[in-house]
Design a protein around this motif. Structure first.
Motif, short mmCIF file in Angstrom:
data_model
loop_
_atom_site.label_atom_id
_atom_site.label_comp_id
_atom_site.label_asym_id
_atom_site.label_seq_id
_atom_site.Cartn_x
_atom_site.Cartn_y
_atom_site.Cartn_z
N ARG A 139 0.82 -1.22 0.00
CA ARG A 139 0.00 0.00 0.00
C ARG A 139 0.85 1.26 0.00
O ARG A 139 0.37 2.34 -0.31
N PHE A 140 2.10 1.12 0.42
CA PHE A 140 2.93 2.31 0.55
C PHE A 140 3.50 2.76 -0.79
O PHE A 140 3.71 1.95 -1.70
N ASP A 141 3.71 4.05 -0.86
CA ASP A 141 4.24 4.69 -2.07
C ASP A 141 5.64 4.11 -2.37
O ASP A 141 6.52 4.14 -1.50
N PHE A 155 8.57 6.42 -1.54
CA PHE A 155 8.89 6.45 -0.11
C PHE A 155 9.72 5.23 0.28
O PHE A 155 10.75 5.35 0.95
N PRO A 184 5.83 7.75 9.15
CA PRO A 184 4.40 8.06 9.01
C PRO A 184 3.75 8.48 10.32
O PRO A 184 2.83 9.30 10.32
N VAL A 229 -1.47 10.73 6.37
CA VAL A 229 -0.57 9.59 6.15
C VAL A 229 -0.79 9.05 4.74
O VAL A 229 0.16 8.75 4.02
N ARG A 230 -2.06 8.93 4.34
CA ARG A 230 -2.36 8.42 2.99
C ARG A 230 -1.75 9.34 1.93
O ARG A 230 -1.16 8.89 0.96
N PHE A 247 0.79 11.38 2.06
CA PHE A 247 2.25 11.48 1.94
C PHE A 247 2.98 10.14 1.88
O PHE A 247 4.16 10.11 1.52
N PHE A 248 2.32 9.05 2.28
CA PHE A 248 3.05 7.79 2.36
C PHE A 248 2.44 6.65 1.53
O PHE A 248 3.09 5.65 1.31
N TYR A 249 1.19 6.82 1.10
CA TYR A 249 0.55 5.71 0.39
C TYR A 249 0.56 5.96 -1.12
O TYR A 249 0.70 7.09 -1.58
#
Lengths: 103, 638
Positions: free
Chosen positions: A12-14, A17, B561, B630-631, B633-635
């Motif tokens: 799910r994480f970018d 990142f 996060p 969080v979504r 910037f991190f997902y």
């Protein structure tokens, strides 16, 4: 809160990142290796040494050669490799302002 | 020397013309693009050469070309260890934050560092505090940069007759308005520098700053490499220089008065700075060799000069070699019947009378009993340069401006090679300077221009001095322009537009930006009119303070996060206060500029540790950030 290390969450994480974080850890490790090599070697071979015991290599004190110049060359080669080959060529996205102004 | 033939003046005029041409081109680009993003960030379009050289040139401040060479000259080979963490700085400074910071800035449309923090935490308070902290610290930082640049300017142009006439004219017109303790030459140099840098920065914005940084980056590396070749050739090779350094014992430092038994004539007696003289030792009758580091003047009708700084060479071989350089085997005689009298000469606190101190660690020191670089400080500096450089908002802003990850990758590789070719050669050049230009230990800040002229004259290429001295000038200029623009961007964007007038038109923002850049330049010029003491300490203090305040919060904001607004505020304020407390404690306990260094480590390390600790406590003790942040910037998107 979900942490990016747990396997089900990782997807799910970018990816930018995750890649940047992996690269950052390696950079910190490289920095630590340089610190230990440079200061460690210099502490043993460069501090409190009588000048008669200082060897000269390529015109510089031996402890500077092995403790600073050689790691400097190694760190530069590592940085070149790291920059050109290791860092993922991620898409960093479009500028929000550009998107707004164009769209 | 005739004006037209003064190589330094010609070089300076050429350099100025090119800088203004670049600003003009940048202004033309600016008029065709969205103002804010272009003026403060070059429309996020930096390519590889521009990113590498603007990052490198901004990092290499005047300190790199004035303070660092003077330290090498004063303490020898140990400076290779002092600067060693530059081996990894390009990788840390660009690689640690670069990609994520650029991505987050694009995602939010951020054009300043406080912008990023505000968007990441949805906190106007955090943005405002970081803006105020940054503007305050950077303005203080600018003052010594202006001062150092002016000192270089004086060295660069001081011998030109046109410059001297202009300074005399300024003194006659505005002499009464000048602050005490500064010369007309200094004020003229400051005004010239300020007008030049403020005009092109205000006019051309970020793109002009980057383009001039690229020019300055090339000037710096060409200057260093040419000096390296000349220094090695003139010293007889590096092995010869190091062997000579190994035999050297530290000089004695003190003061001397020149006296004459009959009052000086109407013209007085002037003994130029750097004059050599000898005295016979009272017990052994051996010759003692001295060099004065300031000019001495016996005024008309007087019989003695004021006490001036002098250096006594203590190494027998060095004394013999130096005397051998004079045609008669002795220094040229002083004016008739003028005699020197020693007022006080002191031994070095660490290393006096000991051979080898210039080729071993911790290096000799006139003031520190543990030597120049005790082991704890060596560790501190290895941490300091890498972390402090990474945490500078001035470097972060450049990481928000490149165009793609591919650019970042190539820039890291290029800058690593660039720094290797600048910093290690500087150590070699100024170790050679101890052999080539001895006896300047009381005013070592002059060693860069002294070497530039010495090496150029030695190579019979006098015009080269202009190029060599342009290198430190370029370093000062590239730091000043970047920081001025960063302060004005923070004030306009993060204070005015976000908190005072969110509906401001582009025309208003443009006028505010120009006015702000201009005002900051004027404030820094005003500050430099009263040159502060301890320039290098101010640079180290402000640079370290900014790194402590920004590195922890920004790194965690990009990579953790769970990190929240409270943690970011606690990290920024707590880290900075811990850092500040050690400096205040040092002032209270020691009464000077040295901070308290618990366990021998620099306040930056303690400040950074405190920043991380407060970040963790502040974050885990309060609720997590909103899920949507969080979504965002991190997902993955979508």
């Amino acid at each position: 809160m979900a942490e990016p290390d747990s396997p089900p969450e990782a997807s799910r994480f970018d990816p930018v990142f995750l890649n940047a974080r992996r690269e950052a850890w390696l950079i910190l490790m490289a920095w630590a290796v340089c610190l230990i090599w440079t200061v460690g070697y210099s502490a043993v071979a460069g501090y409190g040494v009588a000048y008669e015991e200082v060897s000269i290599i390529l015109g510089m004190p031996g402890w500077v050669f092995w403790g600073v110049l050689v790691p400097w060359i190694a760190a530069t080669l590592f940085s070149v490799w790291f920059g050109l080959s290791y860092i993922a060529d991620d898409d960093l996205g479009a500028d929000e302002d550009d998107e707004a102004s164009h769209g | 020397m005739a004006d037209g033939a003064n190589p330094a003046l010609v070089m300076f005029l050429l350099y100025t013309l090119v800088v203004f041409a670049l600003a003009w081109f940048a202004h033309r680009v600016l008029s065709k693009k969205a103002f804010l993003s272009e003026y403060f960030l070059g429309s996020r379009g930096l390519g590889m050469v521009a990113l590498a050289l603007t990052f490198g040139a901004t990092s290499a401040s005047a300190g790199s070309f004035a303070g660092f060479p003077s330290l090498i000259y004063a303490h020898g080979w140990v400076l290779a260890l002092w600067i060693a963490s530059y081996m990894i700085f390009p990788l840390c400074g660009m690689g640690l934050l670069g990609k994520r910071l650029n991505q987050v800035a694009r995602k939010t449309g951020a054009i300043t560092v406080p912008d990023v923090l505000r968007e990441r935490f949805e906190s106007k308070a955090l943005a405002l505090i970081s803006t105020l902290l940054m503007a305050f610290m950077l303005t203080i930082y600018l003052i010594p940069q202006f001062t150092l640049a002016t000192l270089i300017m004086e060295q660069l142009l001081g011998e030109a007759a046109l410059y001297q006439r202009a300074a005399m004219g300024l003194a006659s017109v505005a002499g009464g308005l000048m602050p005490g303790g500064v010369s007309a030459e200094y004020v003229l140099g400051l005004l010239l520098f300020a007008v030049l840098v403020v005009l092109y920065t205000t006019f051309g914005g970020f793109r002009a700053v980057v383009w001039t940084d690229v020019l300055q980056g090339f000037v710096m590396i060409v200057g260093v490499l040419v000096m390296l070749v000349l220094a090695l050739a003139q010293v007889g090779g590096l092995p010869a220089a190091t062997q000579r350094l190994a035999q050297m014992t530290p000089p004695r430092l003190g003061e001397v008065v020149f006296e004459t038994p009959i009052p000086a004539p109407a013209t007085g007696h002037r003994i130029p700075s750097d004059t050599w003289f000898t005295l016979a030792d009272e017990t052994t009758s051996a010759l003692r060799l001295f060099r004065i580091n300031q000019p001495a003047l016996i005024a008309p009708g007087d019989t003695r000069s004021a006490a001036i700084k002098a250096v006594e060479i203590t190494t027998p071989q060095e004394i013999a070699d130096m005397l051998g350089r004079f045609e008669t085997g002795a220094p040229p005689p002083l004016p008739a019947r003028v005699q020197p009298r020693l007022v006080a000469m002191a031994e070095y606190v660490h290393g006096a009378g000991r051979k080898g101190v210039y080729v071993t660690a911790p290096g000799p020191s006139a003031t520190e009993a543990d030597g120049f670089l005790p082991l704890g400080l060596a560790v501190s500096f290895f941490v300091f340069w890498a972390l402090s450089g990474t945490g500078q908002p001035g470097n972060m802003i450049r990481l928000m401006a490149f165009d793609s990850a591919a650019t970042l990758k190539r820039a890291i590789a290029s800058l690593s090679v660039y720094f290797a070719l600048i910093y290690f050669p500087l150590v070699i050049i100024f170790c050679c300077a101890r052999v080539l230009a001895p006896g300047l230990d009381q005013t070592p800040d002059r060693i860069m221009p002294v070497m530039a002229f010495l090496l150029s004259d030695g190579a019979h290429v006098p015009w080269l001095a202009g190029l060599l001295i342009a290198a430190p000038f370029a370093a000062a200029m590239s730091t000043v322009d970047s920081f001025m623009l960063m302060i004005s961007s923070s004030v306009v964007r993060d204070v005015y537009q976000q908190n005072v007038n969110p509906q401001a038109s582009e025309r208003t923002i443009k006028r505010m930006s120009y006015a702000c850049t201009l005002v900051i330049g004027i404030v820094a010029t005003g500050g430099a009119l009263y040159p502060p003491q301890f320039l290098q300490y101010i640079i180290v203090f402000t640079g370290g303070g900014l790194a402590v305040a920004f590195l922890g919060p920004m790194t965690l904001a990009l990579y953790w996060p769970r990190f929240n607004k409270t943690g970011a505020l606690a990290s920024m304020i707590g880290g900075f206060l811990a850092y500040l407390a050690l400096y205040i404690a040092g002032f209270v306990l020691y009464g000077g500029t040295s901070p308290v260094r618990p366990l021998g480590f620099d306040p930056l390390i303690w400040g950074f540790a405190a920043s991380l600790l407060f970040a963790w406590i502040g974050t885990v003790a309060t609720p997590p950030p909103p899920e949507r942040l969080v979504r965002k910037f991190f997902y993955r998107e979508g």
